[in-house]
Design a protein around this motif. Structure first.
Motif, PDB file in Angstrom:
ATOM      1  N   ARG A 362     -24.973 -57.235 -35.780  1.00  0.00           N
ATOM      2  CA  ARG A 362     -24.097 -56.055 -35.745  1.00  0.00           C
ATOM      3  C   ARG A 362     -24.696 -55.242 -34.465  1.00  0.00           C
ATOM      4  O   ARG A 362     -23.840 -54.843 -33.772  1.00  0.00           O
ATOM      5  N   GLU A 363     -25.918 -55.065 -34.428  1.00  0.00           N
ATOM      6  CA  GLU A 363     -26.616 -54.220 -33.298  1.00  0.00           C
ATOM      7  C   GLU A 363     -26.113 -54.704 -31.873  1.00  0.00           C
ATOM      8  O   GLU A 363     -25.679 -54.145 -30.778  1.00  0.00           O
ATOM      9  N   GLU A 364     -26.155 -56.296 -31.804  1.00  0.00           N
ATOM     10  CA  GLU A 364     -25.404 -56.685 -30.740  1.00  0.00           C
ATOM     11  C   GLU A 364     -23.888 -56.449 -30.311  1.00  0.00           C
ATOM     12  O   GLU A 364     -23.616 -56.147 -29.195  1.00  0.00           O
ATOM     13  N   VAL A 365     -23.204 -56.499 -31.151  1.00  0.00           N
ATOM     14  CA  VAL A 365     -21.724 -56.037 -31.220  1.00  0.00           C
ATOM     15  C   VAL A 365     -21.460 -54.723 -30.600  1.00  0.00           C
ATOM     16  O   VAL A 365     -20.734 -54.206 -29.850  1.00  0.00           O
ATOM     17  N   GLU A 366     -22.360 -53.751 -31.418  1.00  0.00           N
ATOM     18  CA  GLU A 366     -22.110 -52.407 -31.227  1.00  0.00           C
ATOM     19  C   GLU A 366     -22.661 -51.986 -29.803  1.00  0.00           C
ATOM     20  O   GLU A 366     -22.230 -51.027 -28.981  1.00  0.00           O
ATOM     21  N   ALA A 367     -23.737 -52.741 -29.418  1.00  0.00           N
ATOM     22  CA  ALA A 367     -24.221 -52.373 -27.956  1.00  0.00           C
ATOM     23  C   ALA A 367     -23.297 -52.884 -26.803  1.00  0.00           C
ATOM     24  O   ALA A 367     -23.313 -52.456 -25.592  1.00  0.00           O
ATOM     25  N   GLY A 368     -22.411 -54.040 -27.202  1.00  0.00           N
ATOM     26  CA  GLY A 368     -21.792 -54.558 -26.016  1.00  0.00           C
ATOM     27  C   GLY A 368     -20.256 -54.749 -26.598  1.00  0.00           C
ATOM     28  O   GLY A 368     -19.792 -55.971 -26.796  1.00  0.00           O
ATOM     29  N   ARG A 369     -19.663 -53.622 -26.827  1.00  0.00           N
ATOM     30  CA  ARG A 369     -18.378 -53.864 -27.534  1.00  0.00           C
ATOM     31  C   ARG A 369     -17.248 -54.677 -26.619  1.00  0.00           C
ATOM     32  O   ARG A 369     -16.353 -55.331 -27.303  1.00  0.00           O
ATOM     33  N   LEU A 370     -17.138 -54.531 -25.253  1.00  0.00           N
ATOM     34  CA  LEU A 370     -16.133 -55.126 -24.539  1.00  0.00           C
ATOM     35  C   LEU A 370     -16.510 -56.591 -24.590  1.00  0.00           C
ATOM     36  O   LEU A 370     -15.471 -57.387 -24.695  1.00  0.00           O
ATOM     37  N   ALA A 371     -17.670 -56.855 -24.602  1.00  0.00           N
ATOM     38  CA  ALA A 371     -17.960 -58.109 -24.586  1.00  0.00           C
ATOM     39  C   ALA A 371     -17.722 -58.999 -25.919  1.00  0.00           C
ATOM     40  O   ALA A 371     -16.976 -60.173 -25.917  1.00  0.00           O
ATOM     41  N   LYS A 387     -12.788 -52.153 -34.422  1.00  0.00           N
ATOM     42  CA  LYS A 387     -12.843 -50.858 -34.912  1.00  0.00           C
ATOM     43  C   LYS A 387     -14.262 -50.433 -34.656  1.00  0.00           C
ATOM     44  O   LYS A 387     -15.338 -50.941 -34.429  1.00  0.00           O
ATOM     45  N   GLY A 388     -14.210 -49.118 -34.647  1.00  0.00           N
ATOM     46  CA  GLY A 388     -15.620 -48.271 -34.586  1.00  0.00           C
ATOM     47  C   GLY A 388     -15.660 -46.933 -33.939  1.00  0.00           C
ATOM     48  O   GLY A 388     -14.497 -46.358 -33.787  1.00  0.00           O
ATOM     49  N   ALA A 389     -16.648 -46.522 -33.380  1.00  0.00           N
ATOM     50  CA  ALA A 389     -16.798 -45.218 -32.594  1.00  0.00           C
ATOM     51  C   ALA A 389     -15.732 -45.114 -31.576  1.00  0.00           C
ATOM     52  O   ALA A 389     -15.083 -44.341 -31.165  1.00  0.00           O
ATOM     53  N   THR A 390     -15.627 -46.204 -30.562  1.00  0.00           N
ATOM     54  CA  THR A 390     -14.795 -46.741 -29.835  1.00  0.00           C
ATOM     55  C   THR A 390     -13.815 -47.851 -30.199  1.00  0.00           C
ATOM     56  O   THR A 390     -14.451 -48.888 -30.363  1.00  0.00           O
ATOM     57  N   THR A 391     -12.600 -47.829 -30.517  1.00  0.00           N
ATOM     58  CA  THR A 391     -12.033 -48.783 -31.035  1.00  0.00           C
ATOM     59  C   THR A 391     -11.162 -49.321 -29.640  1.00  0.00           C
ATOM     60  O   THR A 391     -10.719 -48.853 -28.800  1.00  0.00           O
ATOM     61  N   VAL A 392     -11.461 -50.747 -29.695  1.00  0.00           N
ATOM     62  CA  VAL A 392     -10.825 -51.515 -28.330  1.00  0.00           C
ATOM     63  C   VAL A 392      -9.996 -52.623 -28.922  1.00  0.00           C
ATOM     64  O   VAL A 392     -10.353 -53.131 -29.953  1.00  0.00           O
ATOM     65  N   VAL A 393      -9.074 -53.037 -28.037  1.00  0.00           N
ATOM     66  CA  VAL A 393      -8.005 -53.937 -28.413  1.00  0.00           C
ATOM     67  C   VAL A 393      -8.015 -54.916 -27.133  1.00  0.00           C
ATOM     68  O   VAL A 393      -7.690 -54.439 -26.116  1.00  0.00           O
ATOM     69  N   ALA A 394      -8.245 -56.133 -27.484  1.00  0.00           N
ATOM     70  CA  ALA A 394      -8.010 -57.140 -26.475  1.00  0.00           C
ATOM     71  C   ALA A 394      -6.914 -58.104 -26.886  1.00  0.00           C
ATOM     72  O   ALA A 394      -6.660 -58.723 -28.065  1.00  0.00           O
TER      73      ALA A 394
END
Length: 478
Positions: A362-371, A387-394
């Motif tokens: 999980r730490e790896e995902v949270e550290a590199g959300r775009l990747a 989802k998360g503190a910054t939600t990103v959509v690809a």
């Protein structure tokens, strides 16, 4: 719409512009905007004590020229040179002519402790990894001082293209960025270090599509479904909700709550929580015959609170309409079945679920959300909302522009909040939005509803659902 471009694109645009301008003109534009932002932040400039943390790159030059402008307005300006032999010569000369002084890093503690403003010009947008020891010490001194901290273009120590923070970094109250936003200013964890962000136009001509974009009210308004005079509940779209279980009936209720507020004309519910759903939302069309016999829908939401019901997930994935997969559905969905779908698919994992799907921590995902969001979208051939503190959509496949959601509140980290988002976004899918638009607009409204419902206090997921209508009205009013 706010947009962000990667470092290579920004640098190419800067080179093109510098070729058409007198030497040094571009840096002077940046320094003027930076000095103006600093003056706005501190209010009265005369008599203020300003410390510049100056590295060897152009960010250091920007800081020096801005410091010279502040010194000419009566500020006492001290520059801390981290690389004395490589400090920007023109900027240093301008600062000294304006009455500024310089000190070595080992003598910086006193000036920083007494400063009203600290200007971070240590590392530019090309920096990689955390700060070196001497720079990290200065960043810690600034963080522990009473001074307002302003970052030049990007907080030193964060990575511009990815938003990653791999070590010590400056924590800014304000970041003044030039020409365009950089991805790291919009995506956590780097976004947390940037503070407020002020964009200074320096005349860059940025070609092609950006790397990131963030919707604003006007963009969302253009995407929202609006019924016409000839609309009926079926023309507006019907969303199917396959969710809930004997153990988690509330997930079904909350997903339906979100769906009823998302623009579709009707909601069909399939699953074992029909009585709970009808008790709360009698307008729901309830069936216990499974997705294949539920009646026509324009989109499905599957997975919230579904437990181990792999059969229902498989039936939904076999349909020929758009599908949103969330929660237990992500665990139960077969990769091949998702990749083989011809209709759009939107997956909505949080960081822990994304980590399980990717086989990383999980730490790896949270550290590199775009990747992470791009890799998931590529692996499954589906649009992904992380989802998360910054939600990103690809978008499906992981290429192209990534959307980052600018709304939300930490109070949305509450049980059932994601179920509401799933229903809301699924309803937008049924109303005709693309997978990326449905996820982006759903996240935008959901985040805004969370702010409205919380108002700085704890909030329940059902309250978030109830606040969606107010968020929708706020967006339309602009």
């Amino acid at each position: 719409m706010r947009t962000a471009y990667c470092v290579d694109t920004v640098r190419a645009a800067e080179r093109d512009l510098m070729a058409r301008l007198p030497e040094g003109a571009l840096m002077q534009r940046a320094a003027a905007g930076l000095a103006a932002a600093c003056a706005d932040l501190v209010g009265r400039v005369y008599g203020r004590r300003v410390v510049l943390l100056v590295g060897s790159g152009d960010n250091g030059g920007d800081a020096l020229y801005a410091g010279a402008r502040l010194a000419r307005r009566g500020a006492g300006v001290t520059a801390v040179q981290l690389a004395p032999g490589r400090t920007h010569a023109g900027g240093l000369a301008a600062l000294r002519r304006a009455g500024g002084r310089t000190v070595a890093p080992e003598d910086a503690a006193g000036p920083i402790r007494r400063a009203d403003l600290v200007l971070d010009g240590i590392v530019g947008i090309g920096g990689r990894g955390g700060l070196r020891e001497d720079a990290a010490r200065l960043a810690a001194l600034a963080d522990g001082s009473r001074a307002a901290v302003v970052a030049v273009d990007l907080p030193s120590g964060v990575e511009a293209d990815t938003g990653e923070v791999r070590g010590a970094a400056v924590r800014a109250d304000l970041t003044v960025t030039f020409g365009t936003h950089k991805p790291g200013l919009l995506v956590d964890p780097a976004r947390e270090y940037a503070g407020s962000v002020r964009l200074v136009d320096i005349g860059l001509d940025l070609p092609g599509e950006p790397d990131l974009e963030a919707l604003q009210h006007a963009d969302v308004t253009r995407l929202l479904p609006v019924p016409g005079a000839e609309s009926d509940k079926y023309r507006r779209g019907v969303v199917g909700i396959a969710a809930g279980s004997a153990r988690y009936p509330g997930a079904a209720v909350l997903a339906v709550a979100g769906a009823l507020r998302g623009g579709a004309g009707a909601v069909r519910y399939v699953g074992p929580a029909g009585h709970a759903v009808l008790a709360r939302y009698p307008e729901t069309l309830v069936s216990d015959q499974g997705p294949e016999r539920a009646g026509r829908v324009q989109a499905w939401v599957v997975g919230p609170g579904a437990g181990d019901d792999a059969g229902t997930v498989a039936q939904v994935l076999a349909s020929d309409v758009p599908v949103l997969i969330d929660a237990d559905g992500l665990r139960l969905a077969d990769v091949g079945a998702v990749r083989g779908r011809t209709a759009p698919t939107l997956m909505t994992p949080h960081a822990g679920e994304a980590a399980a799907l990717l086989g990383v921590s999980r730490e790896e995902v949270e550290a590199g959300r775009l990747a992470a969001v791009r890799e998931l979208a590529g692996r499954y051939g589906a649009a992904v909302l992380l989802k998360g503190a910054t939600t990103v959509v690809a978008g499906a496949g992981g290429g192209g522009v990534v959307r980052v959601n600018p709304t939300g509140t930490a109070w949305l980290a509450t049980a059932g909040s994601g179920d509401v988002l799933s229903g809301l976004s699924g309803s937008l899918l049924a109303a005709g939005l693309s997978a990326v638009d449905a996820g982006s607009v759903g996240a935008y409204l959901h985040g805004l509803a969370g702010r409205f419902a919380a108002v700085g206090a704890p909030v329940g997921a059902h309250e978030v659902a109830e606040a969606v209508a107010g968020a929708w009205r706020d967006v339309v009013r602009g």
